[in-house]
Design a protein around this motif. Sequence first.
Motif, PDB file in Angstrom:
ATOM      1  N   VAL A  30      -9.952  -7.682  -5.360  1.00 22.75           N
ATOM      2  CA  VAL A  30      -9.905  -6.326  -5.911  1.00 22.75           C
ATOM      3  C   VAL A  30      -9.787  -6.401  -7.432  1.00 22.75           C
ATOM      4  O   VAL A  30      -9.308  -7.392  -7.986  1.00 22.75           O
ATOM      5  N   ASP A  31     -10.221  -5.352  -8.105  1.00 21.84           N
ATOM      6  CA  ASP A  31     -10.094  -5.270  -9.552  1.00 21.84           C
ATOM      7  C   ASP A  31      -8.619  -5.103  -9.918  1.00 21.84           C
ATOM      8  O   ASP A  31      -7.880  -4.363  -9.266  1.00 21.84           O
ATOM      9  N   SER A  72      -6.881  -1.687 -10.167  1.00 19.29           N
ATOM     10  CA  SER A  72      -6.483  -0.924  -8.982  1.00 19.29           C
ATOM     11  C   SER A  72      -5.062  -1.245  -8.531  1.00 19.29           C
ATOM     12  O   SER A  72      -4.548  -0.635  -7.595  1.00 19.29           O
ATOM     13  N   ALA A 115     -11.021 -10.393 -11.085  1.00 24.08           N
ATOM     14  CA  ALA A 115     -10.487  -9.839  -9.833  1.00 24.08           C
ATOM     15  C   ALA A 115      -9.227 -10.578  -9.443  1.00 24.08           C
ATOM     16  O   ALA A 115      -8.946 -11.668  -9.935  1.00 24.08           O
ATOM     17  N   VAL A 159      -9.282 -10.590   0.304  1.00 21.75           N
ATOM     18  CA  VAL A 159     -10.042  -9.479  -0.257  1.00 21.75           C
ATOM     19  C   VAL A 159      -9.846  -9.509  -1.766  1.00 21.75           C
ATOM     20  O   VAL A 159      -8.703  -9.600  -2.247  1.00 21.75           O
ATOM     21  N   TYR A 211     -13.516 -12.052   0.959  1.00 20.87           N
ATOM     22  CA  TYR A 211     -13.943 -12.828  -0.199  1.00 20.87           C
ATOM     23  C   TYR A 211     -14.261 -14.253   0.218  1.00 20.87           C
ATOM     24  O   TYR A 211     -13.499 -14.876   0.969  1.00 20.87           O
ATOM     25  N   VAL A 242      -0.993  -0.884  -4.422  1.00 14.40           N
ATOM     26  CA  VAL A 242      -2.386  -0.433  -4.406  1.00 14.40           C
ATOM     27  C   VAL A 242      -2.509   0.799  -3.518  1.00 14.40           C
ATOM     28  O   VAL A 242      -1.580   1.141  -2.782  1.00 14.40           O
ATOM     29  N   ALA A 294     -13.332  -3.710   4.274  1.00 11.51           N
ATOM     30  CA  ALA A 294     -13.537  -4.456   3.031  1.00 11.51           C
ATOM     31  C   ALA A 294     -14.115  -5.834   3.340  1.00 11.51           C
ATOM     32  O   ALA A 294     -13.662  -6.520   4.252  1.00 11.51           O
ATOM     33  N   THR A 301      -4.568   2.106  -0.514  1.00  5.23           N
ATOM     34  CA  THR A 301      -5.521   1.712   0.522  1.00  5.23           C
ATOM     35  C   THR A 301      -4.942   2.081   1.885  1.00  5.23           C
ATOM     36  O   THR A 301      -3.868   2.678   1.985  1.00  5.23           O
ATOM     37  N   SER A 332       0.853  -1.176   0.000  1.00  5.02           N
ATOM     38  CA  SER A 332       0.000   0.000   0.000  1.00  5.02           C
ATOM     39  C   SER A 332       0.894   1.233   0.000  1.00  5.02           C
ATOM     40  O   SER A 332       1.707   1.417   0.899  1.00  5.02           O
TER      41      SER A 332
END
Length: 269
Positions: A109-110, A113, A91, A107, A143, A130, A140, A132, A50
């Motif tokens: 994510v696309d 991103s 994803a 998690v 998943y 990323v 978040a 975040t 991050s």
Amino acid sequence: MKRLLISTAMGLMLTTSAFADAHSGAMMTYQSEQTGDLYASNLIGMRIYSAEADYDALTADIVMQDDAEQNWDDIGEINDVILSRDGQVKAVILGVGGFIGIGEKDVAVDMSSIKIVNENDDPGDFFLVVKTNKEALTDAPAYERQDDVAMANDTVTSADRPMLAPPAVERDGYEVATPDQLTTEDLTGARLYGAKDEDIGEIDQLIVDDNGKLQQAVLDIGGFLGIGEHRIAVAMDELKILRPAEGGDVRVYIDATKENLESQPEYEG
């Protein structure tokens, strides 16, 4: 850094028009590695960072110096990639947590991103970054795979065994640490002690709830080299964690003896 075979411009699969046309005709082949291609098999397990403050300024032509990641937060690693049946990347599944105090969770994510940032002048060396922060990752949703069994069904809850109060222990040179100040690596494998410093086992694994919050620890009690161990799950509130003021391995305490814990219901997760 690891080398991957996925064109940066195309995403993680071969999604050129020629490849797409193959769905309506004869099978097309991709004969040789091209500049900018990345190997997807090596993507799994790669660390992801991050860089909230730097993210917007990071572009494909920027070259970072060695150890640039030391200025970023290591939030976890890539666990898997989700593809649609037409070969598109839907994803990327990130295994995040531990250092940020939320416990390990997946998690999704696309891919858009995630930025690929070059390290030095070698196109095969790069960082995955990323934008975040702790709050975003905490909020978040975790998943869930369709074949996952709810974690709550695998755990022994506080209703299944008597709850213990954390022991009132203090040790010279040590300070109290809370789970959100530690990483999963700090706690997993940490030695477990009784209130009188008798070594009674270790923390085998950590259990999180559906929101990725750290709830329980699975303890291995007794045994030798993994033989004859009795595994139980306890709430984190039952443990007291001490760590050296100067840094080093943590010591985890519980107000019970090895015999007390071996008589409790065994964890079967």
